[in-house]
Each structure stands twice: as structure tokens, then as C-alpha cells.
Write a protein that holds these residues in place. Structure first.
Motif, short mmCIF file in Angstrom:
data_model
loop_
_atom_site.label_atom_id
_atom_site.label_comp_id
_atom_site.label_asym_id
_atom_site.label_seq_id
_atom_site.Cartn_x
_atom_site.Cartn_y
_atom_site.Cartn_z
N SER A 63 1.15 -0.94 0.13
CA SER A 63 -0.02 0.05 0.08
C SER A 63 0.98 1.18 0.14
O SER A 63 2.39 1.40 0.97
N VAL A 64 0.55 2.00 -0.27
CA VAL A 64 1.02 3.81 -0.25
C VAL A 64 0.11 4.57 0.57
O VAL A 64 -0.78 5.06 0.34
N THR A 66 0.34 9.29 0.89
CA THR A 66 1.02 9.91 0.77
C THR A 66 0.33 11.03 0.88
O THR A 66 -0.26 11.40 2.12
N GLN A 71 5.88 9.75 0.62
CA GLN A 71 5.56 9.20 0.04
C GLN A 71 5.82 7.56 0.34
O GLN A 71 7.32 8.10 0.32
N ALA A 73 5.72 3.21 0.56
CA ALA A 73 4.86 1.92 0.25
C ALA A 73 5.37 1.11 1.29
O ALA A 73 6.19 0.98 1.51
N ASN A 129 5.80 11.28 -9.74
CA ASN A 129 6.33 9.97 -9.36
C ASN A 129 5.26 8.78 -8.56
O ASN A 129 5.33 9.27 -7.25
N THR A 130 5.51 7.75 -8.81
CA THR A 130 5.08 6.56 -7.94
C THR A 130 6.27 6.50 -6.57
O THR A 130 7.32 6.44 -7.28
N VAL A 131 6.21 5.92 -5.66
CA VAL A 131 7.48 5.42 -5.07
C VAL A 131 7.20 3.89 -6.26
O VAL A 131 6.89 2.83 -6.58
N ILE A 141 2.54 -2.70 -5.90
CA ILE A 141 1.81 -1.69 -4.93
C ILE A 141 -0.11 -1.59 -6.05
O ILE A 141 -0.07 -1.94 -6.93
#
Length: 142
Positions: A63-64, A66, A71, A73, A129-131, A141
Motif C-alpha cells: 500500500s502507499v 502519501t 510517500q 510503500a 512519480n510513484t514510489v 503496489i
């Protein structure tokens, strides 16, 4: 991408600790301070129970969480080993207690590690950007 792995123990009860594995990108190692780690743990604390249940059901997805500062994960995995930790605490003596040189100045109590580990992959917040997860974790994710 190169990640640095840090390991910590998180006390979850009087006699239990949870292993915490933190994977930080090399360029963010100095960014992740102890104060920021405490913030991260406080932020995900309410969601950990659900992650523990998920781990027991053999489903592994990260899960993330933020916010404006970071941020992260996170997921729960099976620990690679179970261990014990000895906690050394000073003995508090009152005025009436006589101290002999042979007496120990400390007491020791055992803390037991759970069979699970909390995996964290924190990085500074970037809305574009995502993790980025280390490939070796082999996890998706949600």
C-alpha cells in the motif's frame, strides 16, 4: 536504482517487537531522519492491522501512503528469522537500599520478535512519480 537497507525494531507491546526493514534509495539516505521515520510510522499505524490480516491470507501487495513531506510503500511480510532481544534497564534503588559492589546495577528483560516484518520504502513526495520499489522485493503496489 540502488537501495540501502536499514533494519530497526519497533516495540509493539511490553514483551514484543516487530522487525522493520527500510529500503531507501541511495540519494535519499540522508533525507530519512529518525524524526521523519517516526512520522511515517505514526501515519501508517492505523492501517497496519489490515496489512497483518492480509499477510495471513497470503496476499502480498504494498500500500502507499502519501502526504506533502513523503510517500511510503509498506506491507507486512514473514520474518526471515525469529529472535530475542535483551533490554537492559537500570535498577532504581531507594535511599534505604544498601548497595554492595557485587550487586548488578542493571536488570534484563527479554523482548520477543514477532514472526512478521514491516517493510517500508519511503521517499520524498513527488506528485509526478510513484514510489519506486526494489525489484528484489518482487511485490506489486495496490
Amino acid at each position: 536504482m540502488i537501495f540501502t537497507k536499514k533494519e530497526r525494531l519497533l516495540r509493539i507491546s511490553k514483551n514484543r517487537v516487530l522487525g522493520v526493514c527500510i529500503y531507501v534509495q541511495e540519494q535519499h539516505v540522508s533525507w530519512l531522519t529518525d524524526v521523519l521515520l517516526q512520522e511515517i510510522l505514526q501515519a501508517i499505524k492505523p492501517k497496519l492491522h489490515d496489512k497483518i490480516i492480509e499477510c495471513k491470507q497470503e496476499t502480498r501487495t504494498a500500500s502507499v501512503f502519501t502526504n506533502r513531506a513523503f510517500q511510503v510503500a509498506y506491507y507486512i511480510d514473514k520474518a526471515s528469522r525469529s529472535s530475542q532481544v535483551l533490554l537492559q534497564e537500570p535498577i532504581v534503588k531507594d535511599e534505604d537500599t544498601q548497595i554492595n559492589e557485587d550487586d548488578s546495577q542493571f536488570s534484563y528483560s527479554a523482548l520477543y520478535a514477532t514472526l512478521n516484518a514491516l517493510i517500508l520504502v519511503p521517499e520524498p513526495f513527488d506528485p509526478n512519480n510513484t514510489v519506486a520499489l526494489p525489484e528484489m522485493l518482487n511485490i506489486n503496489i495496490e
